[in-house]
Enzyme design. Sequence first.
Site, PDB file in Angstrom:
ATOM      1  N   CYS A  42       0.855  -1.178   0.000  1.00 40.88           N
ATOM      2  CA  CYS A  42       0.000   0.000   0.000  1.00 40.88           C
ATOM      3  C   CYS A  42       0.897   1.237   0.000  1.00 40.88           C
ATOM      4  CB  CYS A  42      -0.902  -0.002   1.230  1.00 40.88           C
ATOM      5  SG  CYS A  42      -1.847   1.532   1.425  1.00 40.88           S
ATOM      6  N   ASP A  49      -0.306  -5.820   0.352  1.00 40.32           N
ATOM      7  CA  ASP A  49      -1.571  -6.100  -0.320  1.00 40.32           C
ATOM      8  C   ASP A  49      -1.386  -7.375  -1.120  1.00 40.32           C
ATOM      9  OD1 ASP A  49      -3.147  -3.868   0.483  1.00 40.32           O
ATOM     10  OD2 ASP A  49      -2.137  -2.605  -0.993  1.00 40.32           O
ATOM     11  N   VAL A  64       5.257 -13.779 -24.028  1.00 41.47           N
ATOM     12  CA  VAL A  64       6.105 -13.350 -22.926  1.00 41.47           C
ATOM     13  C   VAL A  64       6.834 -14.577 -22.384  1.00 41.47           C
ATOM     14  CG1 VAL A  64       4.333 -13.555 -21.118  1.00 41.47           C
ATOM     15  CG2 VAL A  64       6.228 -11.963 -20.815  1.00 41.47           C
ATOM     16  N   GLU A  65       8.107 -14.419 -22.110  1.00 43.67           N
ATOM     17  CA  GLU A  65       8.898 -15.512 -21.530  1.00 43.67           C
ATOM     18  C   GLU A  65       8.509 -15.602 -20.056  1.00 43.67           C
ATOM     19  OE1 GLU A  65      11.341 -17.744 -19.520  1.00 43.67           O
ATOM     20  OE2 GLU A  65      11.865 -15.620 -19.284  1.00 43.67           O
ATOM     21  N   HIS A  83      -4.052  -0.600  -5.946  1.00 39.49           N
ATOM     22  CA  HIS A  83      -4.481  -1.791  -6.691  1.00 39.49           C
ATOM     23  C   HIS A  83      -4.675  -1.491  -8.173  1.00 39.49           C
ATOM     24  CE1 HIS A  83      -4.930  -3.332  -2.749  1.00 39.49           C
ATOM     25  NE2 HIS A  83      -6.219  -3.154  -2.579  1.00 39.49           N
ATOM     26  N   GLU A  84      -5.327  -0.365  -8.439  1.00 37.27           N
ATOM     27  CA  GLU A  84      -5.623   0.009  -9.818  1.00 37.27           C
ATOM     28  C   GLU A  84      -4.336   0.251 -10.607  1.00 37.27           C
ATOM     29  OE1 GLU A  84      -8.968   1.283  -7.093  1.00 37.27           O
ATOM     30  OE2 GLU A  84      -6.794   1.420  -7.042  1.00 37.27           O
TER      31      GLU A  84
END
Length: 144
Positions: A42, A49, A64-65, A83-84
């Site tokens: 946070c 979080d 993506v590897e 979070h966003e």
Amino acid sequence: MLGHAARQPQTPEEAVLERVPNPNPGARYCVRFTVPEFTSLCPMTGQPDFAHLVIDYVPRDWLVESKSLKLYLTSFRNHGAFHEACTVGIAQRLVAELQPEWLRIGGYWYPRGGIPIDVFFQTAEPPGGVWIPPQDVPGYRGRG
């Protein structure tokens, strides 16, 4: 990084996302990564979080590897962001690196202060003719 010892990046900006050529460039298919133990901090309190992330994408030229993705995602452990910002930022970084036909991410964040926050992002409508299963991560119900 594949096949070599790799140092854990300290920040998401420092992390290198490697890509490999799509071995099936003529086929349209969905790739899913499930990350049930994603951790960040946070930015206000410094408290951890936790989230369950589900990343789906339909590749074009690149994949993506997976080891580099794992190192990128674990670089958030000491990174303070809402979070966003984490959820959408991961999607935007993958889109920039891979240029997929389509990508979505579901960030199912565990509650802090009694309120879970779920964050969803996708680049466009899901493409037709590709099997894209539902994410099926249940909403938080507490003990009930």
